[in-house]
Design an enzyme around this catalytic site. Structure first.
Site, PDB file in Angstrom:
ATOM      1  N   ILE A 263      -0.821   5.830   1.878  1.00  0.00           N
ATOM      2  CA  ILE A 263      -1.664   4.860   2.584  1.00  0.00           C
ATOM      3  C   ILE A 263      -0.839   3.757   3.236  1.00  0.00           C
ATOM      4  O   ILE A 263      -1.348   3.010   4.070  1.00  0.00           O
ATOM      5  CB  ILE A 263      -2.719   4.261   1.650  1.00  0.00           C
ATOM      6  N   ASP A 264       0.420   3.643   2.870  1.00  0.00           N
ATOM      7  CA  ASP A 264       1.316   2.648   3.460  1.00  0.00           C
ATOM      8  C   ASP A 264       1.999   3.269   4.678  1.00  0.00           C
ATOM      9  O   ASP A 264       2.785   4.206   4.554  1.00  0.00           O
ATOM     10  CB  ASP A 264       2.347   2.220   2.425  1.00  0.00           C
ATOM     11  N   THR A 265       1.701   2.738   5.863  1.00  0.00           N
ATOM     12  CA  THR A 265       2.282   3.287   7.101  1.00  0.00           C
ATOM     13  C   THR A 265       3.500   2.503   7.586  1.00  0.00           C
ATOM     14  O   THR A 265       3.997   2.753   8.683  1.00  0.00           O
ATOM     15  CB  THR A 265       1.238   3.312   8.232  1.00  0.00           C
TER      16      THR A 265
END
Length: 450
Positions: free
Chosen positions: A358-360
Site C-alpha cells: 500500500i506504500d507507493t
C-alpha cells in the site's frame, strides 16, 4: 488422517473441482482458504506425500520457480508447483491438495514459491530438502519492514528445518549474517576480474558488513547490493561460489546469452536480473543431479511466465508486460528496456492494494530519468494510483503523458500509441486486471490466474 483433516481435504478438493471443471476458472487460493479454515493444520497432514523445495526472496521468485520446475522435470517424472504466484499458506495448501497422486510410489517434488513472510508458517508444517533464496531488497515496507526484518522472517523459517540445504545468492552480503546449522551452497557472478575497489551508491540498502557493520567495498557490482564484496576493516569477503556466471554474451529485451561454469546458455527473457534467476535454477538442478544438457533443454523452452515479460500481440502492437514492485526491480526493468533498439512506448500502471504494497513511495527511488536516454516515444500512466505515477514521471521530465484512470480503457491506450512496441510496467494487481481485460477481448487465454 483425522476426521477434521479429511473433511478439510474433501472440501478443498471439491471447491477446486467446482472452480476448475464446472466454472472453468483457475485458482488454488480459495480451495486452500476453505481447507485451512476447516483445519488450520491440514498442511501438515498432506505434506508427507511430497519432497519440497522452497524458493523465496524479494525479487525473482516466480520466474526462478518456473525455471527450476522446468529444469527438474528433465530428470524427475513428477514435479508440481504453484505456477501463478499463489505463494502464501492458503495458496500452497490448495496447490498440494489438488496435485495428482504419485504414479510410481516415489514422492513427487513440490517446487514452491513462498512469500517471505510465510516461510516460517510453511516450515511449521513441512520440512523441505532445499531452500533457494534469490535476494533481499527493500519491498512493501507496510508488510516486511526494512531488509533486515525481511531477512529475519526467512531465517526464522529456515531454522525450523535444520536438515535442509540452503542454496543462496552469494553476491548478497546479507546472507552472511546468520548462524544457521544448515549446509549452505552459494551461487553468483564471476564474470569479471576481482581487481577493482568501488563502493555502491550512497542510497543502496544491504551493503553493511555482517561482522562490524562497516560499509563494504566491491571488486564489481552487478546491480543494487549484489556483486563481489569485501571488507576493508577485517577479512570478511564474499564466500566461495559453487555455481557461477562466468561470462555475459548478449543481453536484449527478449533474451539473454551467458556462460555458467564456462558452459553457454540462453533464456528467452531479457534483463541481467533474470540471469540470476536462471543461475539459481541451474544451481538447484545441478545439486539434484540434473545434467548440463538437460538444463540446456529446459532453458530452451520459451513458454511464457505468468505476468513476467509476457509478450502479447494486440493487433499490430508487440506488448511486453513486466511486473514491478520496488525500486531495485523497477531499475532493472529500466535497464532491460534500455537494450531495446527500436522505438517504443511505455505504459506505467500503479495499484496499491495489499498484494502490491500500500506504500507507493518506492516509485521515487526508481531511476525513471534514465529512460530519456532510450528510444521512448510515448508515456501512459494508469491504475488506481495513476496520479502518483503521473507526478513521478512528470518530475522525471516526462511532461507529456496520456492518462487513463480507468484500467478498462488501457486496451484503447495500447492501440493508440505511435509505436509498434509497447512495454507495460505494472504492479501485481494492476497486472492481473490488465490480463483479465486482455483475456476478455481474446488476446490471451485466461486472465486472473487465481
Amino acid at each position: 488422517m483425522s476426521l477434521r483433516s479429511s473433511l478439510a481435504t474433501a472440501a478443498g478438493k471439491s471447491s477446486y473441482w467446482l472452480l476448475h471443471d464446472i466454472l472453468h476458472r483457475g485458482g488454488t487460493s480459495l480451495p486452500g482458504k476453505i481447507a485451512t479454515k476447516l483445519d488450520p493444520t491440514v498442511l501438515k497432514t498432506i505434506a508427507n506425500k511430497f519432497d519440497f523445495i522452497i524458493i523465496t526472496g524479494t525479487n525473482g521468485k516466480t520466474l526462478t520457480t518456473a525455471l527450476t520446475t522446468r529444469v527438474l522435470r528433465e530428470k524427475f517424472s513428477q514435479v508440481i508447483t504453484n505456477p501463478s504466484g499463489s505463494n502464501m499458506i492458503q495458496g500452497i495448501t490448495g496447490t498440494l491438495l489438488t496435485a495428482n497422486a504419485s504414479k510410481s510410489g516415489v514422492k513427487p517434488l513440490a517446487v514452491l514459491e513462498v512469500d517471505e513472510a510465510n516461510v516460517a508458517l510453511i516450515t511449521k508444517y513441512i520440512k523441505p530438502k532445499v531452500f533457494l533464496i534469490t535476494n533481499i531488497f527493500r519491498d512493501q515496507l507496510d508488510r516486511y519492514g526494512e531488509i533486515y526484518s525481511t531477512y529475519q522472517k526467512i531465517i526464522d523459517g529456515i531454522k525450523q528445518a535444520p536438515d535442509a540445504v540452503v542454496i543462496a545468492n552469494g553476491d548478497s552480503p546479507i546472507f552472511q549474517r546468520d548462524t544457521l546449522k544448515n549446509q549452505k551452497i552459494f551461487y553468483g557472478f564471476n564474470h569479471q576480474p576481482m581487481v577493482g575497489d568501488i563502493k555502491a551508491p550512497a542510497n543502496t540498502d544491504g551493503i553493511l558488513s555482517p561482522t562490524d557493520d562497516s560499509i563494504l567495498h566491491y571488486h564489481y557490482i552487478t546491480y543494487a547490493n549484489l556483486g563481489s564484496y569485501f571488507s576493508t576493516t577485517d577479512n570478511f569477503k564474499r564466500p566461495h561460489l559453487t555455481y557461477a556466471v562466468t561470462k555475459l554474451h548478449e543481453l536484449t529485451p527478449l533474451s539473454s546469452t551467458f556462460d555458467i561454469d564456462n558452459s553457454s546458455f540462453k533464456i528467452e527473457v531479457g534483463g541481467l536480473y533474470n540471469i540470476y534467476n536462471a543461475l539459481a535454477a541451474y544451481a538447484v538442478g545441478r545439486y539434484l543431479g540434473v545434467s548440463n544438457e538437460q538444463i540446456h533443454t529446459a532453458f530452451d523452452a520459451d513458454a511464457q511466465i505468468f505476468g513476467r515479460q509476457e509478450s502479447i500481440k494486440v493487433d499490430d502492437k508487440e506488448v511486453t508486460i513486466v511486473l514491478v514492485k520496488n525500486p531495485v526491480g523497477a531499475n532493472q526493468t529500466i535497464d532491460m528496456i534500455a537494450t531495446e533498439n527500436a522505438d517504443y512506448s511505455l505504459m506505467a500502471l500503479l495499484n496499491a492494494n495489499y498484494a502490491d504494497g500500500i506504500d507507493t513511495s518506492w516509485i521515487w527511488d526508481a531511476n525513471f530519468e534514465k529512460l530519456h536516454a532510450t528510444n521512448i516515444k510515448a508515456v501512459i500512466t494508469g491504475g488506481e494510483r495513476y496520479q502518483d505515477f503521473n507526478v513521478r514521471l512528470k518530475m522525471a521530465g516526462f511532461t507529456q503523458q496520456s492518462v487513463y484512470p480507468n484500467l478498462a480503457d488501457a486496451l484503447m491506450a495500447i492501440k493508440a500509441v505511435p509505436t509498434k512496441k509497447v512495454y507495460i510496467m505494472a504492479t501485481y494487481t494492476a497486472m492481473l486486471q490488465l490480463r483479465a481485460l486482455l483475456a476478455q477481448k481474446g488476446y490471451i487465454k485466461g486472465g486472473m490466474g487465481e
